[in-house]
Design a protein around this motif. Structure first.
Motif, PDB file in Angstrom:
ATOM      1  N   GLU A  27      89.282-152.927  14.552  1.00 39.45           N
ATOM      2  CA  GLU A  27      89.059-152.132  15.767  1.00 39.45           C
ATOM      3  C   GLU A  27      87.795-152.582  16.484  1.00 39.45           C
ATOM      4  OE1 GLU A  27      88.882-147.981  14.805  1.00 39.45           O
ATOM      5  OE2 GLU A  27      90.948-147.927  14.068  1.00 39.45           O
ATOM      6  N   LYS A  28      86.742-152.841  15.740  1.00 37.59           N
ATOM      7  CA  LYS A  28      85.479-153.278  16.341  1.00 37.59           C
ATOM      8  C   LYS A  28      85.627-154.671  16.967  1.00 37.59           C
ATOM      9  CE  LYS A  28      82.918-149.747  15.607  1.00 37.59           C
ATOM     10  NZ  LYS A  28      82.327-149.003  16.713  1.00 37.59           N
ATOM     11  N   LYS A  29      86.415-155.544  16.326  1.00 33.28           N
ATOM     12  CA  LYS A  29      86.655-156.865  16.913  1.00 33.28           C
ATOM     13  C   LYS A  29      87.413-156.742  18.231  1.00 33.28           C
ATOM     14  CE  LYS A  29      86.614-159.639  12.706  1.00 33.28           C
ATOM     15  NZ  LYS A  29      87.419-160.470  11.784  1.00 33.28           N
ATOM     16  N   ALA A  30      88.412-155.870  18.263  1.00 35.53           N
ATOM     17  CA  ALA A  30      89.168-155.649  19.499  1.00 35.53           C
ATOM     18  C   ALA A  30      88.253-155.036  20.567  1.00 35.53           C
ATOM     19  CB  ALA A  30      90.359-154.739  19.229  1.00 35.53           C
ATOM     20  N   GLU A  31      87.389-154.133  20.165  1.00 29.83           N
ATOM     21  CA  GLU A  31      86.449-153.521  21.104  1.00 29.83           C
ATOM     22  C   GLU A  31      85.474-154.565  21.651  1.00 29.83           C
ATOM     23  OE1 GLU A  31      83.081-149.943  21.190  1.00 29.83           O
ATOM     24  OE2 GLU A  31      84.397-150.155  19.450  1.00 29.83           O
TER      25      GLU A  31
ATOM     26  N   GLU B 167      86.060-157.789  21.986  1.00 25.11           N
ATOM     27  CA  GLU B 167      86.808-158.628  22.938  1.00 25.11           C
ATOM     28  C   GLU B 167      86.958-157.918  24.284  1.00 25.11           C
ATOM     29  OE1 GLU B 167      87.743-161.816  22.688  1.00 25.11           O
ATOM     30  OE2 GLU B 167      86.640-161.759  20.796  1.00 25.11           O
ATOM     31  N   ASN B 168      87.250-156.632  24.238  1.00 22.08           N
ATOM     32  CA  ASN B 168      87.371-155.860  25.480  1.00 22.08           C
ATOM     33  C   ASN B 168      86.035-155.804  26.222  1.00 22.08           C
ATOM     34  OD1 ASN B 168      90.093-155.333  25.132  1.00 22.08           O
ATOM     35  ND2 ASN B 168      89.735-153.396  24.060  1.00 22.08           N
ATOM     36  N   LEU B 169      84.937-155.658  25.486  1.00 18.99           N
ATOM     37  CA  LEU B 169      83.614-155.627  26.120  1.00 18.99           C
ATOM     38  C   LEU B 169      83.258-156.979  26.729  1.00 18.99           C
ATOM     39  CD1 LEU B 169      81.602-153.447  23.585  1.00 18.99           C
ATOM     40  CD2 LEU B 169      82.279-152.832  25.905  1.00 18.99           C
ATOM     41  N   LYS B 170      83.634-158.070  26.060  1.00 20.15           N
ATOM     42  CA  LYS B 170      83.391-159.403  26.615  1.00 20.15           C
ATOM     43  C   LYS B 170      84.186-159.597  27.904  1.00 20.15           C
ATOM     44  CE  LYS B 170      82.207-161.873  22.367  1.00 20.15           C
ATOM     45  NZ  LYS B 170      82.644-162.920  21.400  1.00 20.15           N
ATOM     46  N   GLU B 171      85.440-159.142  27.900  1.00 17.15           N
ATOM     47  CA  GLU B 171      86.264-159.249  29.107  1.00 17.15           C
ATOM     48  C   GLU B 171      85.674-158.389  30.233  1.00 17.15           C
ATOM     49  OE1 GLU B 171      90.887-158.575  30.591  1.00 17.15           O
ATOM     50  OE2 GLU B 171      90.349-158.140  28.520  1.00 17.15           O
ATOM     51  N   LEU B 172      85.208-157.206  29.895  1.00 14.80           N
ATOM     52  CA  LEU B 172      84.575-156.333  30.884  1.00 14.80           C
ATOM     53  C   LEU B 172      83.311-156.969  31.456  1.00 14.80           C
ATOM     54  CD1 LEU B 172      84.492-153.561  32.297  1.00 14.80           C
ATOM     55  CD2 LEU B 172      83.194-152.723  30.331  1.00 14.80           C
ATOM     56  N   ARG B 173      82.514-157.626  30.597  1.00 14.32           N
ATOM     57  CA  ARG B 173      81.304-158.313  31.051  1.00 14.32           C
ATOM     58  C   ARG B 173      81.663-159.430  32.036  1.00 14.32           C
ATOM     59  NH1 ARG B 173      78.986-161.858  26.676  1.00 14.32           N
ATOM     60  NH2 ARG B 173      80.754-163.043  27.411  1.00 14.32           N
ATOM     61  N   ASP B 174      82.689-160.221  31.711  1.00 17.43           N
ATOM     62  CA  ASP B 174      83.104-161.325  32.583  1.00 17.43           C
ATOM     63  C   ASP B 174      83.620-160.803  33.921  1.00 17.43           C
ATOM     64  OD1 ASP B 174      82.399-163.016  30.530  1.00 17.43           O
ATOM     65  OD2 ASP B 174      84.462-163.314  29.827  1.00 17.43           O
TER      66      ASP B 174
END
Length: 130
Positions: free
Chosen positions: A29-33, A35-42
């Motif tokens: 779950e933390k890994k998926a979170e 990845e989502n945060l990295k996408e949000l940053r980009d």
């Protein structure tokens, strides 16, 4: 005997190498979170870049609007000068005749056209520098 209960090394090794399913699920779950945060940053960085470009375009638009407002504010004076020059024209008589150069008012604005291309190139160069 010692005051601490005796534990075998085999039981400690099994607890560190064997992970519980709840812990594995939490890590996933933390890994998926992440990845989502990295996408949000980009996506946020791309949006910030677009907003900066929009701000520059709005600044240009604002400058253009101010220039147009200045030109429009001068039209009253231009029309008044034309009216004053036209008022001094002699009234045409009953006969229809074309006005000669002597009947027309003096030219109000003289713009040399032989330098127009050079002035336009200079203005474009100055606009590109800004």
């Amino acid at each position: 005997m010692s005051a601490f209960p005796a534990r075998g090394f085999s039981s400690m090794g099994a607890s560190t190498t064997g992970q519980s399913p709840a812990l594995v699920a939490r890590v996933n779950e933390k890994k998926a979170e992440l990845e989502n945060l990295k996408e949000l940053r980009d996506l946020s960085a791309a949006m910030a870049t677009q907003m900066e470009a929009l701000a520059q375009k709005l600044a240009t638009l604002s400058d253009g609007t101010e220039a147009i407002a200045l030109v429009l504010s001068n039209w009253h004076n231009v029309l008044r000068a034309i009216n004053m020059a036209s008022a001094k024209l002699p009234k045409p008589s009953a006969g229809v005749q074309e006005p000669s150069d002597e009947d027309l008012p003096q030219t109000l604005v003289r713009i040399p056209t032989e330098h127009a291309p050079a002035l336009q190139a200079h203005a474009e160069g100055a606009a590109e520098e800004e």
